[in-house]
Write an enzyme that holds these catalytic residues in place. Structure first.
Site, PDB file in Angstrom:
ATOM      1  N   ASP A  10       0.875  -1.163   0.000  1.00 46.86           N
ATOM      2  CA  ASP A  10       0.000   0.000   0.000  1.00 46.86           C
ATOM      3  C   ASP A  10       0.925   1.230   0.000  1.00 46.86           C
ATOM      4  O   ASP A  10       2.106   1.119   0.342  1.00 46.86           O
ATOM      5  CB  ASP A  10      -0.873  -0.055   1.262  1.00 46.86           C
ATOM      6  CG  ASP A  10      -1.697   1.191   1.440  1.00 46.86           C
ATOM      7  OD1 ASP A  10      -2.354   1.612   0.469  1.00 46.86           O
ATOM      8  OD2 ASP A  10      -1.678   1.771   2.549  1.00 46.86           O
ATOM      9  N   LEU A  11       0.421   2.370  -0.393  1.00 48.64           N
ATOM     10  CA  LEU A  11       1.275   3.558  -0.461  1.00 48.64           C
ATOM     11  C   LEU A  11       1.121   4.430   0.796  1.00 48.64           C
ATOM     12  O   LEU A  11       2.044   4.552   1.602  1.00 48.64           O
ATOM     13  CB  LEU A  11       0.925   4.377  -1.716  1.00 48.64           C
ATOM     14  CG  LEU A  11       1.685   5.685  -1.899  1.00 48.64           C
ATOM     15  CD1 LEU A  11       3.168   5.434  -2.122  1.00 48.64           C
ATOM     16  CD2 LEU A  11       1.112   6.468  -3.092  1.00 48.64           C
ATOM     17  N   ASP A  12      -0.092   5.017   0.929  1.00 48.48           N
ATOM     18  CA  ASP A  12      -0.334   5.968   2.016  1.00 48.48           C
ATOM     19  C   ASP A  12      -0.256   5.255   3.373  1.00 48.48           C
ATOM     20  O   ASP A  12      -1.012   4.323   3.619  1.00 48.48           O
ATOM     21  CB  ASP A  12      -1.730   6.592   1.859  1.00 48.48           C
ATOM     22  CG  ASP A  12      -1.879   7.332   0.527  1.00 48.48           C
ATOM     23  OD1 ASP A  12      -1.159   8.317   0.327  1.00 48.48           O
ATOM     24  OD2 ASP A  12      -2.695   6.925  -0.311  1.00 48.48           O
ATOM     25  N   THR A  18       1.048  10.292   3.733  1.00 47.08           N
ATOM     26  CA  THR A  18       0.222  11.299   3.053  1.00 47.08           C
ATOM     27  C   THR A  18      -1.066  11.588   3.827  1.00 47.08           C
ATOM     28  O   THR A  18      -1.771  12.531   3.485  1.00 47.08           O
ATOM     29  CB  THR A  18      -0.169  10.818   1.646  1.00 47.08           C
ATOM     30  OG1 THR A  18      -0.476   9.449   1.746  1.00 47.08           O
ATOM     31  CG2 THR A  18       0.942  11.035   0.649  1.00 47.08           C
ATOM     32  N   LYS A  46      -8.741   6.389   6.081  1.00 46.12           N
ATOM     33  CA  LYS A  46      -7.528   5.696   5.615  1.00 46.12           C
ATOM     34  C   LYS A  46      -7.894   4.475   4.777  1.00 46.12           C
ATOM     35  O   LYS A  46      -8.680   3.640   5.204  1.00 46.12           O
ATOM     36  CB  LYS A  46      -6.656   5.288   6.808  1.00 46.12           C
ATOM     37  CG  LYS A  46      -5.968   6.482   7.435  1.00 46.12           C
ATOM     38  CD  LYS A  46      -4.954   6.077   8.480  1.00 46.12           C
ATOM     39  CE  LYS A  46      -4.261   7.326   9.009  1.00 46.12           C
ATOM     40  NZ  LYS A  46      -3.384   7.022  10.155  1.00 46.12           N
ATOM     41  N   GLY A  47      -7.312   4.394   3.599  1.00 47.61           N
ATOM     42  CA  GLY A  47      -7.550   3.249   2.713  1.00 47.61           C
ATOM     43  C   GLY A  47      -8.862   3.325   1.953  1.00 47.61           C
ATOM     44  O   GLY A  47      -9.168   2.461   1.139  1.00 47.61           O
ATOM     45  N   ARG A  50     -11.616   8.220  -2.639  1.00 47.17           N
ATOM     46  CA  ARG A  50     -11.921   9.659  -2.500  1.00 47.17           C
ATOM     47  C   ARG A  50     -13.419   9.906  -2.300  1.00 47.17           C
ATOM     48  O   ARG A  50     -13.821  10.616  -1.374  1.00 47.17           O
ATOM     49  CB  ARG A  50     -11.427  10.413  -3.741  1.00 47.17           C
ATOM     50  CG  ARG A  50     -11.404  11.913  -3.552  1.00 47.17           C
ATOM     51  CD  ARG A  50     -10.897  12.599  -4.824  1.00 47.17           C
ATOM     52  NE  ARG A  50      -9.656  11.992  -5.287  1.00 47.17           N
ATOM     53  CZ  ARG A  50      -9.191  12.080  -6.521  1.00 47.17           C
ATOM     54  NH1 ARG A  50      -9.842  12.777  -7.431  1.00 47.17           N
ATOM     55  NH2 ARG A  50      -8.065  11.482  -6.874  1.00 47.17           N
ATOM     56  N   SER A 115      -2.567   0.457  -4.352  1.00 43.88           N
ATOM     57  CA  SER A 115      -3.090   1.612  -3.612  1.00 43.88           C
ATOM     58  C   SER A 115      -4.452   2.041  -4.132  1.00 43.88           C
ATOM     59  O   SER A 115      -4.727   1.927  -5.328  1.00 43.88           O
ATOM     60  CB  SER A 115      -2.102   2.787  -3.777  1.00 43.88           C
ATOM     61  OG  SER A 115      -2.690   3.994  -3.363  1.00 43.88           O
ATOM     62  N   ALA A 116      -5.288   2.580  -3.235  1.00 40.22           N
ATOM     63  CA  ALA A 116      -6.601   3.111  -3.635  1.00 40.22           C
ATOM     64  C   ALA A 116      -6.476   4.497  -4.269  1.00 40.22           C
ATOM     65  O   ALA A 116      -7.420   5.006  -4.869  1.00 40.22           O
ATOM     66  CB  ALA A 116      -7.507   3.200  -2.416  1.00 40.22           C
ATOM     67  N   SER A 117      -5.291   5.110  -4.136  1.00 42.46           N
ATOM     68  CA  SER A 117      -5.154   6.507  -4.561  1.00 42.46           C
ATOM     69  C   SER A 117      -5.022   6.660  -6.073  1.00 42.46           C
ATOM     70  O   SER A 117      -4.289   5.925  -6.721  1.00 42.46           O
ATOM     71  CB  SER A 117      -3.916   7.119  -3.900  1.00 42.46           C
ATOM     72  OG  SER A 117      -3.682   8.402  -4.435  1.00 42.46           O
ATOM     73  N   ASN A 119      -3.710   9.301  -7.156  1.00 46.60           N
ATOM     74  CA  ASN A 119      -2.506  10.140  -7.269  1.00 46.60           C
ATOM     75  C   ASN A 119      -1.231   9.341  -7.015  1.00 46.60           C
ATOM     76  O   ASN A 119      -0.159   9.916  -6.854  1.00 46.60           O
ATOM     77  CB  ASN A 119      -2.584  11.280  -6.241  1.00 46.60           C
ATOM     78  CG  ASN A 119      -3.737  12.224  -6.524  1.00 46.60           C
ATOM     79  OD1 ASN A 119      -3.759  12.880  -7.573  1.00 46.60           O
ATOM     80  ND2 ASN A 119      -4.708  12.311  -5.632  1.00 46.60           N
ATOM     81  N   LYS A 146     -10.893  -1.267  -1.676  1.00 47.09           N
ATOM     82  CA  LYS A 146     -10.663  -2.055  -0.455  1.00 47.09           C
ATOM     83  C   LYS A 146     -11.846  -1.822   0.490  1.00 47.09           C
ATOM     84  O   LYS A 146     -12.313  -0.686   0.552  1.00 47.09           O
ATOM     85  CB  LYS A 146      -9.365  -1.601   0.231  1.00 47.09           C
ATOM     86  CG  LYS A 146      -8.115  -1.767  -0.634  1.00 47.09           C
ATOM     87  CD  LYS A 146      -6.924  -1.059   0.012  1.00 47.09           C
ATOM     88  CE  LYS A 146      -5.721  -1.067  -0.920  1.00 47.09           C
ATOM     89  NZ  LYS A 146      -4.584  -0.288  -0.406  1.00 47.09           N
ATOM     90  N   GLU A 170       0.136  -3.320   4.675  1.00 50.27           N
ATOM     91  CA  GLU A 170      -1.029  -2.432   4.774  1.00 50.27           C
ATOM     92  C   GLU A 170      -1.118  -1.709   6.112  1.00 50.27           C
ATOM     93  O   GLU A 170      -0.794  -2.297   7.145  1.00 50.27           O
ATOM     94  CB  GLU A 170      -2.306  -3.268   4.641  1.00 50.27           C
ATOM     95  CG  GLU A 170      -3.000  -3.162   3.324  1.00 50.27           C
ATOM     96  CD  GLU A 170      -3.561  -1.790   2.993  1.00 50.27           C
ATOM     97  OE1 GLU A 170      -3.673  -0.927   3.877  1.00 50.27           O
ATOM     98  OE2 GLU A 170      -3.902  -1.572   1.825  1.00 50.27           O
ATOM     99  N   ASP A 171      -1.592  -0.477   6.108  1.00 49.60           N
ATOM    100  CA  ASP A 171      -1.793   0.242   7.380  1.00 49.60           C
ATOM    101  C   ASP A 171      -3.272   0.437   7.698  1.00 49.60           C
ATOM    102  O   ASP A 171      -3.596   0.944   8.765  1.00 49.60           O
ATOM    103  CB  ASP A 171      -1.127   1.622   7.341  1.00 49.60           C
ATOM    104  CG  ASP A 171      -1.881   2.581   6.446  1.00 49.60           C
ATOM    105  OD1 ASP A 171      -2.226   2.182   5.309  1.00 49.60           O
ATOM    106  OD2 ASP A 171      -2.155   3.717   6.868  1.00 49.60           O
TER     107      ASP A 171
END
Ligand code: G6P
Ligand code: MG
Length: 216
Positions: A10-12, A18, A46-47, A50, A115-117, A119, A146, A170-171
């Site tokens: 995962d990214l964020d 972020t 989180k996760g 948008r 990632s869900a983002s 960006n 997710k 994952e966070d």
């Protein structure tokens, strides 16, 4: 477990924090709409994609908007968020993240972003991390977010690795659920209370090494 052939990140909250920028951008929206949005509320985003984040935000403020108004607000939030993202520098990579990804690549383990983002690519570019991923699956590549496992299953498919040979980092609670639903092992990054379904919980990627990875 089966031999580990790929790690999906995962990214964020795993590679970079972020969440603080998402929080600032959503808080400005809440201020405009005249309600309080706290850091604790932000945990719920989180996760989450948008538009789903916006729905949660509006439910906190008890506000009803039309679909068109919602799309305008989501765009405003994203424009503000992108201002923060454009100023990001490689020193914002979380401790140990780059080193751990380089380490697993050096022993032949494949790497993907999940990632869900929407960006994600621009963030990876700002952090000079694009070359460290064999596949990048983000919010632009999935139809279900997710805890649906689609993002991780697509990553495994692109890497041509079976889910049983993948480990997800994952966070977010929704992310751990998604990894388990994909039939993958999952390392949770953060609190034991929130990530209890993960196979292992650590504070950050600086706590990972090959020995720990092999215990999964
Ligand atoms: C990640 C973050 C969420 C964010 C989502 C969508 O999963 O943890 O807080 O809402 O990405 O991000 P985006 O950049 O597409 O608005
Ligand atoms: Mg995350």
């Amino acid at each position: 477990m089966d031999k580990i052939k790929a790690c999906i990140f995962d990214l964020d909250g795993v590679i970079v924090d972020t969440a603080k920028y998402h929080y600032k951008a959503w808080k400005e929206i809440a201020q405009k709409l005249k309600f309080e949005f706290t850091e604790k509320d932000n945990e719920r985003l989180k996760g989450v994609s948008r538009m789903e984040s916006l729905d949660i935000l509006l439910s906190i403020g008890n506000i009803n908007l039309t679909q068109q108004e919602k799309e305008e607000i989501a765009e405003q939030k994203n424009n503000r968020y992108k201002e923060f993202v454009y100023n990001m520098k490689p020193d914002e990579i979380l401790p140990g993240a780059k080193e751990f990804i380089e380490l697993i690549r050096s022993v032949g383990i494949l790497t993907a972003l999940g990632s869900a983002s929407k960006n994600a690519e621009i963030i990876l570019e700002k952090l000079n991390l694009i070359p460290l991923f064999d596949a990048i699956i983000d919010g632009n590549h999935v139809t279900k977010t997710k805890p649906n496992p689609e993002v991780f299953l697509k990553a495994a498919e692109e890497l041509k690795v079976s889910p049983a040979n993948c480990v997800v980092f994952e966070d977010a609670e929704a992310g751990v659920e998604a990894a388990k639903a994909a039939g993958m092992k999952c390392v949770g990054i953060g609190s034991k209370d929130i990530l209890k379904d993960a196979d292992l919980i650590i504070n950050g990627l600086d706590k990972m090494d090959m020995n720990i990875l092999c215990t999964l």
